[in-house]
Design a protein around this motif. Structure first.
Motif, PDB file in Angstrom:
ATOM      1  N   VAL A   1      35.207  29.984  -5.463  1.00 42.40           N
ATOM      2  CA  VAL A   1      34.817  29.038  -6.512  1.00 42.40           C
ATOM      3  C   VAL A   1      34.489  27.681  -5.896  1.00 42.40           C
ATOM      4  O   VAL A   1      33.476  27.056  -6.246  1.00 42.40           O
ATOM      5  N   ALA A   2      35.316  27.231  -4.969  1.00 42.13           N
ATOM      6  CA  ALA A   2      35.061  25.942  -4.321  1.00 42.13           C
ATOM      7  C   ALA A   2      33.763  25.989  -3.525  1.00 42.13           C
ATOM      8  O   ALA A   2      32.986  25.024  -3.543  1.00 42.13           O
ATOM      9  N   LYS A   3      33.506  27.095  -2.839  1.00 43.97           N
ATOM     10  CA  LYS A   3      32.260  27.221  -2.085  1.00 43.97           C
ATOM     11  C   LYS A   3      31.054  27.222  -3.032  1.00 43.97           C
ATOM     12  O   LYS A   3      30.011  26.638  -2.721  1.00 43.97           O
ATOM     13  N   THR A   4      31.207  27.842  -4.183  1.00 44.72           N
ATOM     14  CA  THR A   4      30.130  27.846  -5.172  1.00 44.72           C
ATOM     15  C   THR A   4      29.831  26.441  -5.658  1.00 44.72           C
ATOM     16  O   THR A   4      28.661  26.038  -5.750  1.00 44.72           O
ATOM     17  N   PHE A   5      30.874  25.678  -5.979  1.00 42.71           N
ATOM     18  CA  PHE A   5      30.662  24.305  -6.436  1.00 42.71           C
ATOM     19  C   PHE A   5      30.025  23.439  -5.351  1.00 42.71           C
ATOM     20  O   PHE A   5      29.141  22.639  -5.637  1.00 42.71           O
ATOM     21  N   TRP A   6      30.468  23.605  -4.102  1.00 41.95           N
ATOM     22  CA  TRP A   6      29.861  22.844  -3.017  1.00 41.95           C
ATOM     23  C   TRP A   6      28.380  23.210  -2.876  1.00 41.95           C
ATOM     24  O   TRP A   6      27.534  22.344  -2.652  1.00 41.95           O
ATOM     25  N   CYS A   7      28.063  24.508  -2.974  1.00 38.28           N
ATOM     26  CA  CYS A   7      26.664  24.945  -2.861  1.00 38.28           C
ATOM     27  C   CYS A   7      25.811  24.343  -3.969  1.00 38.28           C
ATOM     28  O   CYS A   7      24.707  23.844  -3.718  1.00 38.28           O
ATOM     29  N   LEU A   8      26.307  24.397  -5.194  1.00 34.73           N
ATOM     30  CA  LEU A   8      25.560  23.812  -6.311  1.00 34.73           C
ATOM     31  C   LEU A   8      25.379  22.313  -6.118  1.00 34.73           C
ATOM     32  O   LEU A   8      24.301  21.767  -6.391  1.00 34.73           O
ATOM     33  N   PHE A   9      26.422  21.655  -5.661  1.00 35.98           N
ATOM     34  CA  PHE A   9      26.356  20.217  -5.419  1.00 35.98           C
ATOM     35  C   PHE A   9      25.327  19.901  -4.342  1.00 35.98           C
ATOM     36  O   PHE A   9      24.539  18.965  -4.465  1.00 35.98           O
ATOM     37  N   LEU A  10      25.308  20.715  -3.277  1.00 41.88           N
ATOM     38  CA  LEU A  10      24.356  20.498  -2.195  1.00 41.88           C
ATOM     39  C   LEU A  10      22.919  20.834  -2.604  1.00 41.88           C
ATOM     40  O   LEU A  10      21.974  20.257  -2.084  1.00 41.88           O
ATOM     41  N   ILE A  11      22.755  21.748  -3.551  1.00 37.95           N
ATOM     42  CA  ILE A  11      21.410  22.118  -3.990  1.00 37.95           C
ATOM     43  C   ILE A  11      20.841  21.083  -4.960  1.00 37.95           C
ATOM     44  O   ILE A  11      19.684  20.679  -4.850  1.00 37.95           O
ATOM     45  N   PHE A  12      21.658  20.642  -5.924  1.00 39.21           N
ATOM     46  CA  PHE A  12      21.145  19.737  -6.950  1.00 39.21           C
ATOM     47  C   PHE A  12      21.147  18.262  -6.533  1.00 39.21           C
ATOM     48  O   PHE A  12      20.323  17.496  -7.012  1.00 39.21           O
TER      49      PHE A  12
END
Length: 139
Positions: A41-52
């Motif tokens: 979940v944390a990796k998913t949030f970091w990925c979304l944060f880095l993408i947007f």
């Protein structure tokens, strides 16, 4: 396309900054997925944060988790070296071992009937000759 030398140099600088940012982004994503202390979940949030929010997200990631990036990279490198050494030892087999191992392996082949007594003596002589050569070169 370019009006003068200044616009060409500016475009060149922009291209360089874009390529450098892209390389850093791959570095951050590599560290993110290499990290074992973060859950999915944390990796998913970091990925979304880095993408947007790519630039802000990368800067925040480097501030928040940058201190451990070197340790994770070194640990991954040490693990790769350990696995490579294990693979080399596995592939090299007992023939790269000590003369005692070679003689024991030859004895097993003799006992199973795969080689004759003369072949066993030849393998034993070769193994002992390696020992003498190694001892002479060490002295």
């Amino acid at each position: 396309m370019f009006d003068d030398n200044g616009s060409f140099l500016l475009a060149l600088l922009e291209f360089f900054i874009f390529v450098a940012w892209f390389m850093c982004l791959f570095w951050v994503f590599g560290d993110l997925f290499r990290s074992k202390d973060l859950g999915g979940v944390a990796k998913t949030f970091w990925c979304l944060f880095l993408i947007f929010l790519p630039i802000v997200g990368m800067l925040i990631y480097l501030i928040a988790r940058g201190s451990g990036m070197t340790e994770r990279a070194l640990a991954a490198q040490a693990e790769a070296v350990r696995r490579q050494d294990a693979y080399i030892r596995q592939v090299a087999g007992p023939s790269a071992g000590s003369p005692t191992d070679e003689i024991a392996s030859a004895k097993q082949l003799l006992d199973s009937g795969a080689i004759s007594a003369a072949e066993y003596e030849q393998l034993k002589t070769n193994a002992l000759a390696k020992t003498k050569t190694t001892a002479a070169s060490a002295a």
